[in-house]
Design an enzyme around this catalytic site. Sequence first.
Site, PDB file in Angstrom:
ATOM      1  N   SER A  96      49.950  32.369  36.402  1.00 55.12           N
ATOM      2  CA  SER A  96      50.792  33.083  35.439  1.00 55.12           C
ATOM      3  C   SER A  96      52.055  32.262  35.223  1.00 55.12           C
ATOM      4  CB  SER A  96      51.169  34.448  36.036  1.00 55.12           C
ATOM      5  OG  SER A  96      52.219  35.034  35.312  1.00 55.12           O
ATOM      6  N   TYR A 111      54.759  39.800  42.919  1.00 58.13           N
ATOM      7  CA  TYR A 111      53.866  39.046  42.031  1.00 58.13           C
ATOM      8  C   TYR A 111      54.292  37.577  41.986  1.00 58.13           C
ATOM      9  CZ  TYR A 111      51.010  38.293  37.758  1.00 58.13           C
ATOM     10  OH  TYR A 111      50.087  37.863  36.828  1.00 58.13           O
ATOM     11  N   LYS A 128      51.953  34.283  42.820  1.00 66.44           N
ATOM     12  CA  LYS A 128      51.616  33.293  41.796  1.00 66.44           C
ATOM     13  C   LYS A 128      52.303  31.941  42.061  1.00 66.44           C
ATOM     14  CE  LYS A 128      48.786  35.912  39.428  1.00 66.44           C
ATOM     15  NZ  LYS A 128      47.335  35.637  39.363  1.00 66.44           N
TER      16      LYS A 128
HETATM   17  N1  LIG Z   1      47.297  40.259  31.403  1.00 65.40           N
HETATM   18  C1  LIG Z   1      48.355  39.484  31.459  1.00 65.40           C
HETATM   19  O1  LIG Z   1      49.305  39.661  30.684  1.00 65.40           O
HETATM   20  C2  LIG Z   1      48.405  38.364  32.464  1.00 65.40           C
HETATM   21  C3  LIG Z   1      49.427  37.418  32.357  1.00 65.40           C
HETATM   22  C4  LIG Z   1      49.494  36.383  33.271  1.00 65.40           C
HETATM   23  C5  LIG Z   1      48.546  36.280  34.261  1.00 65.40           C
HETATM   24  N2  LIG Z   1      47.561  37.208  34.363  1.00 65.40           N
HETATM   25  C6  LIG Z   1      46.583  37.037  35.437  1.00 65.40           C
HETATM   26  O2  LIG Z   1      45.285  37.080  34.894  1.00 65.40           O
HETATM   27  C7  LIG Z   1      44.366  37.586  35.857  1.00 65.40           C
HETATM   28  C8  LIG Z   1      43.529  38.692  35.222  1.00 65.40           C
HETATM   29  O3  LIG Z   1      44.413  39.731  34.834  1.00 65.40           O
HETATM   30  P1  LIG Z   1      44.011  40.876  33.790  1.00 65.40           P
HETATM   31  O4  LIG Z   1      45.129  41.000  32.838  1.00 65.40           O
HETATM   32  O5  LIG Z   1      42.646  40.675  33.294  1.00 65.40           O
HETATM   33  O6  LIG Z   1      44.083  42.154  34.771  1.00 65.40           O
HETATM   34  P2  LIG Z   1      43.245  43.504  34.773  1.00 65.40           P
HETATM   35  O7  LIG Z   1      42.759  43.836  33.402  1.00 65.40           O
HETATM   36  O8  LIG Z   1      44.078  44.493  35.510  1.00 65.40           O
HETATM   37  O9  LIG Z   1      41.968  43.116  35.637  1.00 65.40           O
HETATM   38  C9  LIG Z   1      42.115  42.787  36.985  1.00 65.40           C
HETATM   39  C10 LIG Z   1      40.766  42.351  37.528  1.00 65.40           C
HETATM   40  O10 LIG Z   1      40.936  42.073  38.930  1.00 65.40           O
HETATM   41  C11 LIG Z   1      40.000  42.843  39.658  1.00 65.40           C
HETATM   42  N3  LIG Z   1      40.523  43.325  40.925  1.00 65.40           N
HETATM   43  C12 LIG Z   1      41.665  44.038  41.146  1.00 65.40           C
HETATM   44  N4  LIG Z   1      41.763  44.366  42.434  1.00 65.40           N
HETATM   45  C13 LIG Z   1      40.650  43.873  43.044  1.00 65.40           C
HETATM   46  C14 LIG Z   1      40.171  43.903  44.366  1.00 65.40           C
HETATM   47  N5  LIG Z   1      40.838  44.540  45.345  1.00 65.40           N
HETATM   48  N6  LIG Z   1      39.010  43.292  44.637  1.00 65.40           N
HETATM   49  C15 LIG Z   1      38.311  42.669  43.661  1.00 65.40           C
HETATM   50  N7  LIG Z   1      38.700  42.596  42.387  1.00 65.40           N
HETATM   51  C16 LIG Z   1      39.862  43.206  42.079  1.00 65.40           C
HETATM   52  C17 LIG Z   1      39.680  44.049  38.776  1.00 65.40           C
HETATM   53  O11 LIG Z   1      38.374  44.509  39.093  1.00 65.40           O
HETATM   54  P3  LIG Z   1      37.984  46.054  39.308  1.00 65.40           P
HETATM   55  O12 LIG Z   1      39.203  46.899  39.047  1.00 65.40           O
HETATM   56  O13 LIG Z   1      36.867  46.295  38.360  1.00 65.40           O
HETATM   57  O14 LIG Z   1      37.562  46.058  40.718  1.00 65.40           O
HETATM   58  C18 LIG Z   1      39.716  43.446  37.392  1.00 65.40           C
HETATM   59  O15 LIG Z   1      38.476  42.859  37.083  1.00 65.40           O
HETATM   60  C19 LIG Z   1      45.202  38.050  37.045  1.00 65.40           C
HETATM   61  O16 LIG Z   1      45.161  37.090  38.068  1.00 65.40           O
HETATM   62  C20 LIG Z   1      46.598  38.161  36.459  1.00 65.40           C
HETATM   63  O17 LIG Z   1      47.594  37.993  37.451  1.00 65.40           O
HETATM   64  C21 LIG Z   1      47.454  38.241  33.492  1.00 65.40           C
END
Ligand SMILES: NC(=O)c1ccc[n+]([C@@H]2O[C@H](COP(=O)([O-])OP(=O)(O)OC[C@H]3O[C@@H](n4cnc5c(N)ncnc54)[C@H](OP(=O)(O)O)[C@@H]3O)[C@@H](O)[C@H]2O)c1
Length: 267
Positions: free
Chosen positions: A135, A148, A152
């Site tokens: 991130s 966080y 990261k």
């Molecule tokens: N969205 C943004 O704006 C953004 C920005 C920068 C970086 N990121 C990074 O991008 C990545 C994906 O984020 P996202 O936005 O797609 O988030 P999200 O929609 O909240 O999805 C999170 C994913 O992580 C999985 N997860 C959460 N806790 C878990 C656990 N205990 N064991 C296994 N899997 C788990 C969830 O699976 P289940 O709930 O189905 O188990 C889900 O598939 C993350 O690393 C995040 O830090 C996101």
Amino acid sequence: MEIAARTALLTGATGGLGRAIAQRLAGAGASLVLSGRREEDLKALAESLPGDDHRVVVADLAEDGEAERLAAAAAGVDILVANAGLPGAGWLAEFTAEEVKRALRVNLEAPMLLARALFPEMLEHGSGHLVFVSSLSGKSASPRTSVYNATKFGLRGFALGLRTDLAPRGIGVSLVSPGFVRDAGMFADTGAKTPPGMGTTTPVAVADAVHKAIVEDKVEIAVAPLLDRVAAHAGLVSPAISVRAQSGSVGQRAAAEVTGAHSKDKR
Ligand SMILES: NC(=O)c1ccc[n+]([C@@H]2O[C@H](COP(=O)([O-])OP(=O)(O)OC[C@H]3O[C@@H](n4cnc5c(N)ncnc54)[C@H](OP(=O)(O)O)[C@@H]3O)[C@@H](O)[C@H]2O)c1
């Protein structure tokens, strides 16, 4: 590395970014091992993707031994995309010790353990690629984001260090570092506005960056509008100025709105 006919383990496959990454890699001809905690959602995702040899492995990466079990179930993959993550949002005093541990485990420890378990076989095959979804919060810090930020920043250090070990041995290691993502994912789920002056990117742009990182063996791709990338980079070059700017009332208000909108269920 070409992606067609390769196998890839994708964690966080059911999330907003995970679904787009799954679509992009499957569309490029990869066979996927899709992981997350929700079996029915994973199976539905697998069936919706191009190609017919995707697999599902359910794993809760916050639990002891689960990263190792997942790696064993996915043994032999050519590519790891460590994408699962928790928002780790909020003022530190509001976290229980258990919540701090969960954020560290899912966002940092699990990617490290998955890489540790999977890269030796990649070395034997003479090729492989590890992608860590970090991130812009891995480059610059902001209020109510310290947990966080810790995960990261740590992931970024791990990936860059590992790359220095593995690049000479023919294994790629990349970071994909998104800013705020609209339409789907942990930020979009909050319904919050971005802080003043900050823009957004899309899940498809993040998925394209994952694809590019693998095919072109990129060290790091930041996925965000230019101003956001510059602001995050300033946090690396001059943390003193960046922290002072973020600590002001505008930064505090914006952070309170964004982090306050994150569901506590995601801790
Ligand atoms: N969205 C943004 O704006 C953004 C920005 C920068 C970086 N990121 C990074 O991008 C990545 C994906 O984020 P996202 O936005 O797609 O988030 P999200 O929609 O909240 O999805 C999170 C994913 O992580 C999985 N997860 C959460 N806790 C878990 C656990 N205990 N064991 C296994 N899997 C788990 C969830 O699976 P289940 O709930 O189905 O188990 C889900 O598939 C993350 O690393 C995040 O830090 C996101």
